[in-house]
Design an enzyme around this catalytic site. Structure first.
Site, PDB file in Angstrom:
ATOM      1  N   CYS A 103      58.633 -46.210 -11.765  1.00  0.00           N
ATOM      2  CA  CYS A 103      57.727 -46.606 -10.688  1.00  0.00           C
ATOM      3  C   CYS A 103      58.450 -46.902  -9.378  1.00  0.00           C
ATOM      4  O   CYS A 103      57.805 -47.100  -8.357  1.00  0.00           O
ATOM      5  CB  CYS A 103      56.922 -47.836 -11.101  1.00  0.00           C
ATOM      6  N   ASP A 147      60.148 -49.586  -8.707  1.00  0.00           N
ATOM      7  CA  ASP A 147      60.236 -51.016  -8.425  1.00  0.00           C
ATOM      8  C   ASP A 147      61.657 -51.528  -8.660  1.00  0.00           C
ATOM      9  O   ASP A 147      62.446 -50.906  -9.368  1.00  0.00           O
ATOM     10  CB  ASP A 147      59.232 -51.790  -9.284  1.00  0.00           C
ATOM     11  N   CYS A 168      55.575 -55.123 -10.119  1.00  0.00           N
ATOM     12  CA  CYS A 168      54.173 -55.429 -10.426  1.00  0.00           C
ATOM     13  C   CYS A 168      54.045 -56.749 -11.181  1.00  0.00           C
ATOM     14  O   CYS A 168      55.036 -57.392 -11.529  1.00  0.00           O
ATOM     15  CB  CYS A 168      53.605 -54.303 -11.261  1.00  0.00           C
ATOM     16  N   CYS A 176      57.735 -51.971 -17.551  1.00  0.00           N
ATOM     17  CA  CYS A 176      57.954 -53.059 -16.592  1.00  0.00           C
ATOM     18  C   CYS A 176      58.854 -54.140 -17.194  1.00  0.00           C
ATOM     19  O   CYS A 176      59.656 -54.749 -16.489  1.00  0.00           O
ATOM     20  CB  CYS A 176      56.618 -53.668 -16.180  1.00  0.00           C
TER      21      CYS A 176
HETATM   22 FE1  FES Z   1      56.796 -50.979 -11.616  1.00  0.00          FE
HETATM   23 FE2  FES Z   1      55.571 -52.487 -13.369  1.00  0.00          FE
HETATM   24  S1  FES Z   1      54.766 -50.776 -12.322  1.00  0.00           S
HETATM   25  S2  FES Z   1      57.625 -52.608 -12.729  1.00  0.00           S
END
Ligand code: FES
Length: 125
Positions: free
Chosen positions: A35, A37, A60, A104
């Site tokens: 993602c 992140d 998230c 995640c």
């Molecule tokens: Fe990226 Fe959860 S969607 S860490």
């Protein structure tokens, strides 16, 4: 059944150990390939025990809840034990995450491992 457990919601809404440790002994940073992140982890380590840990994330809600729980699980623990913490154990401690959110929790596990690997490398272990 609710999508997220009460524990996930609690740690998401009231995350433990959020922030920065300025004079940290160990710092780790990882990105999530799925993602994009990012998670950063800071630790104070004395005599091989993690005495304090904090995290910052651009991630998230599940990543926040996982990191909050993961930091609680490794605080006060030896480095060797923290290195063995799996994202599965973190998700179980949260009473589960939806399958498509398991990646995640990997962010928390990898940030801890990255910080501790950097710590050990810095010490020449
Ligand atoms: Fe990226 Fe959860 S969607 S860490």
């Amino acid at each position: 059944m609710a999508l997220y457990s009460e524990k996930v919601m609690d740690h998401f809404l009231h995350p433990r150990n959020v922030g920065i440790i300025e004079d940290a002994d160990a710092v780790g940073e990882v990105g999530n390939a799925k993602c994009g992140d990012i998670m950063k982890m800071y630790m104070k380590i004395e005599n091989d025990i993690i005495t304090d840990v904090k995290f910052e994330t651009f991630g998230c809600g599940s990543a926040i809840a996982s990191s909050s729980m993961a930091t609680e699980m490794i605080k006060g623990k030896p480095v060797s034990e923290a290195l063995e913490l799996t994202n599965k154990a973190v998700a179980e401690a949260l009473d589960g995450l939806p399958d498509y959110k398991m990646h995640c929790s990997v962010l928390a596990q990898e940030a801890i491992q990255n910080a501790l690997e950097n710590y050990r490398a810095g010490k020449g272990d």
